[in-house]
Design an enzyme around this catalytic site. Structure first.
Site, PDB file in Angstrom:
ATOM      1  N   GLU A 141       0.809  -1.228   0.000  1.00  0.00           N
ATOM      2  CA  GLU A 141       0.000   0.000   0.000  1.00  0.00           C
ATOM      3  C   GLU A 141       0.843   1.281   0.000  1.00  0.00           C
ATOM      4  O   GLU A 141       0.379   2.334   0.431  1.00  0.00           O
ATOM      5  CB  GLU A 141      -0.946   0.009   1.207  1.00  0.00           C
ATOM      6  CG  GLU A 141      -1.910  -1.162   1.279  1.00  0.00           C
ATOM      7  CD  GLU A 141      -3.031  -1.128   0.232  1.00  0.00           C
ATOM      8  OE1 GLU A 141      -2.905  -0.387  -0.759  1.00  0.00           O
ATOM      9  OE2 GLU A 141      -4.018  -1.861   0.422  1.00  0.00           O
ATOM     10  N   TYR A 143     -16.150  13.139  20.715  1.00  0.00           N
ATOM     11  CA  TYR A 143     -14.797  12.639  20.451  1.00  0.00           C
ATOM     12  C   TYR A 143     -14.616  12.205  19.010  1.00  0.00           C
ATOM     13  O   TYR A 143     -13.527  12.315  18.457  1.00  0.00           O
ATOM     14  CB  TYR A 143     -14.405  11.528  21.442  1.00  0.00           C
ATOM     15  CG  TYR A 143     -13.545  12.111  22.525  1.00  0.00           C
ATOM     16  CD1 TYR A 143     -14.089  13.004  23.436  1.00  0.00           C
ATOM     17  CD2 TYR A 143     -12.189  11.850  22.590  1.00  0.00           C
ATOM     18  CE1 TYR A 143     -13.311  13.605  24.391  1.00  0.00           C
ATOM     19  CE2 TYR A 143     -11.397  12.438  23.541  1.00  0.00           C
ATOM     20  CZ  TYR A 143     -11.956  13.315  24.446  1.00  0.00           C
ATOM     21  OH  TYR A 143     -11.164  13.918  25.380  1.00  0.00           O
TER      22      TYR A 143
HETATM   23  P1  13P Z   1       0.506  -5.479   3.255  1.00  0.00           P
HETATM   24  O1  13P Z   1       0.744  -6.760   4.004  1.00  0.00           O
HETATM   25  O2  13P Z   1       1.202  -5.461   1.923  1.00  0.00           O
HETATM   26  O3  13P Z   1       0.858  -4.282   4.114  1.00  0.00           O
HETATM   27  O4  13P Z   1      -1.032  -5.380   2.933  1.00  0.00           O
HETATM   28  C1  13P Z   1      -1.954  -5.536   3.985  1.00  0.00           C
HETATM   29  C2  13P Z   1      -3.181  -4.753   3.765  1.00  0.00           C
HETATM   30  O5  13P Z   1      -3.825  -4.379   4.725  1.00  0.00           O
HETATM   31  C3  13P Z   1      -3.618  -4.441   2.382  1.00  0.00           C
HETATM   32  O6  13P Z   1      -4.646  -3.515   2.380  1.00  0.00           O
END
Ligand code: 13P
Length: 205
Positions: free
Chosen positions: A73, A118
């Protein structure tokens, strides 16, 4: 924050999120902006069992320069930092209640109304909803940039949350508040809710 300190803080706060069920398996990822680049959780790593020395190190242009291969990501995090120049950290979770809400068909109103002070204080006036993209899809970049300017926290359709903060602690606190407020929204579904009024929201911002 010094890099060594930032590494330990990522490990500690990620473990805390994992232990409380905010992330399971290898879902979720975290990044922190350093003076000369970024630290990021490696791809396919569990937030519950990170190794401070193996966190991914990226330079200011997001090139991988050390540690394990970064999260898939990277583009999503980069787009959010672009949208929010003051952000120092970003947390992405598949926490269950936000993710449940993100799977609902949406009407006209916001996915989460301003239910509590909050929620407004930690997340602002609005938590925009981003269209569905496959995890890691670079095509989400333009939309994250655009929606990220409207709110520091985003809900990703059929996926989870993306929250920026001016510190890692701030981003984690906001992500927790978002998850709990999503839980409240689901608990209250179908009931005659009184959200905070415009004036009540305005005095919190
Ligand atoms: P990664 O393991 O590559 O960080 O991906 C996990 C995730 O949450 C994808 O949206």
């Amino acid at each position: 924050m010094h890099e060594t300190e930032a590494r330990q803080q990522i490990v500690d706060l990620a473990a805390s999120l994992f232990q409380r069920g905010f992330s399971v398996g290898t879902a979720g990822n975290i990044s922190v902006r350093l003076s000369s680049g970024y630290l990021m959780t490696p791809t396919n790593s569990s937030l519950g069992r990170l190794d401070a020395d193996r966190l991914s190190l990226l330079d200011a242009d997001w090139q991988h320069v050390g540690g394990d291969r970064p999260s898939k990501e990277v583009v999503m995090h980069r787009a959010m930092y672009d949208a929010r120049p003051g952000a120092r950290a970003i947390v992405h979770l598949h926490s269950p209640h936000v993710t449940a809400l993100s799977c609902l068909r949406t009407g006209d109103g916001p996915l989460i109304p301003p239910l509590t002070p909050y929620f407004v204080m930690r997340l602002g006036r609005e938590v925009p909803l981003v269209r569905y993209y496959r995890p890691g899809d670079p095509q989400m970049e333009a939309e994250i940039r655009e929606q990220g300017r409207r709110g520091a926290a985003l809900i990703l359709s059929n996926h989870g949350s993306l929250v920026a903060g001016d510190s890692l602690e701030g981003a984690v606190n906001a992500a927790e508040e978002l998850e709990v407020t999503a839980q409240l929204a689901l608990l209250l579904e179908g009931r005659a809710v009184r959200p905070l009024s415009e004036d009540e929201v305005a005095e919190l911002l």
